[in-house]
Design a protein around this motif. Sequence first.
Motif, mmCIF file in Angstrom:
data_model
loop_
_atom_site.group_PDB
_atom_site.id
_atom_site.type_symbol
_atom_site.label_atom_id
_atom_site.label_comp_id
_atom_site.label_asym_id
_atom_site.label_seq_id
_atom_site.Cartn_x
_atom_site.Cartn_y
_atom_site.Cartn_z
ATOM 1 N N GLN A 84 0.925 -1.153 -0.033
ATOM 2 C CA GLN A 84 -0.160 -0.114 0.092
ATOM 3 C C GLN A 84 0.910 1.408 -0.039
ATOM 4 N N ILE A 85 1.884 1.118 0.759
ATOM 5 C CA ILE A 85 2.829 2.312 0.748
ATOM 6 C C ILE A 85 3.520 2.591 -0.559
ATOM 7 N N GLU A 86 3.931 1.683 -1.264
ATOM 8 C CA GLU A 86 4.338 1.750 -2.615
ATOM 9 C C GLU A 86 3.370 2.395 -3.445
ATOM 10 N N LYS A 90 3.617 6.200 -5.415
ATOM 11 C CA LYS A 90 3.651 6.372 -7.116
ATOM 12 C C LYS A 90 2.712 7.683 -7.222
ATOM 13 N N ASN A 91 1.583 7.572 -6.566
ATOM 14 C CA ASN A 91 0.657 8.720 -6.631
ATOM 15 C C ASN A 91 1.159 10.171 -5.963
ATOM 16 N N LEU A 92 2.021 10.035 -5.074
ATOM 17 C CA LEU A 92 2.894 11.389 -4.418
ATOM 18 C C LEU A 92 3.848 11.882 -5.172
ATOM 19 N N HIS A 93 4.593 10.795 -6.204
ATOM 20 C CA HIS A 93 5.517 11.383 -6.967
ATOM 21 C C HIS A 93 4.764 12.069 -8.285
ATOM 22 N N ILE A 104 7.212 9.002 7.915
ATOM 23 C CA ILE A 104 6.446 7.458 8.369
ATOM 24 C C ILE A 104 6.821 7.223 9.669
ATOM 25 N N GLY A 105 7.915 7.374 10.259
ATOM 26 C CA GLY A 105 8.438 7.321 11.667
ATOM 27 C C GLY A 105 8.669 8.364 12.351
ATOM 28 N N SER A 106 9.748 8.243 13.387
ATOM 29 C CA SER A 106 10.206 9.262 13.834
ATOM 30 C C SER A 106 11.304 10.249 13.301
#
Length: 340
Positions: A84-86, A90-93, A104-106
């Motif tokens: 799902q992150i992958e 793609k949409n964010l690029h 995503i994390g710290s």
Amino acid sequence: MKCYIYIYSPLSSKKLLTYYPFIFSHMDTWFTITVSLCLIFLLRVLLSLLQKSSTTKINNPFPPGPTHIPIITPIIWLTKSVSQIEAILKNLHTKYGPIVTLRIGSRPSIYINDRSLAHQILIQNGSVFSDRPITLPSEKILTSNQHNINSCSYGTTWRILRRNLIAEMLHPSRVKSFAQTRKWVLDVLLKRLKSDIKSSASIKVVDHFQHAMSLLFVFMCFGQRVDDEILNNIEITERTLALSLKRFVVLNFWPRITKFLFRKRWEELLKVRNNLEMALVPLIRARKEAMQSGLCNDDNNNPRAYVDTLLDLKLPNEGQRNLDEGEMVTLCSEFLNAGI
């Protein structure tokens, strides 16, 4: 807090009234303390994250990316799988361009989806970006705090580990010293194939080749021929580790929280590491005892094994100390995985 409890007697329809001020006054106290501590913790985390994000924006501007809301955004990312992150990336690029920042994390992560930019970063400016990042919590356990070639930070320790592998195991003269071992493994492979042909109509050849390669690299690593039970245990342990890596990725996002949310997965990670040590440590100790008793002679019948080089290795930037058993397990596991 005063509270009244209404109790109905089964023998009478009359309503009985009981008063328990002492119990509920204590319940109220503990409830207040618990809620207050939770609010203090959340406010402290929120303020620290806001302070970090504001400082980062001023001093270290990052490439564009989606809006980051402290606490809420990391929790949303935790619910996403790797696939799902992958897809989201793609949409964010498409929306933000070839360079996207995700928190995503710290720590913020920068994702690059452009061939020319990757070439500029990895080749033209390799000296700036060539070092490895600080190890993540799950990787810290599996790599003995980055004490293997694949994850070690570039520096003295990495150069020593890499030089040791190349000079002691991958050099042509060292490869030739295992000629007798390769002949023995080939004989074992042919015998297993012939036996399988007689007992069944079809043969799964890949299993036999896997078994042969495991025999070869276990001998190269530990300097001894092991029986099928020990070999199968090593294969199962290494395969379980390789197949479980994706499951442990989520543990690297906000480890202070995921240790509680995914407590069973943390226990699974520790169990996988413990099983690896249980499979390899006895072989390391047996080779160490053989070296101390003078039974390890570097000749064609008993060439120098990989673990022999690790037992003699010293880390100058860490006080000239020897590798501990956990670090040798990590390096031997890396050797076996790379070979098999």
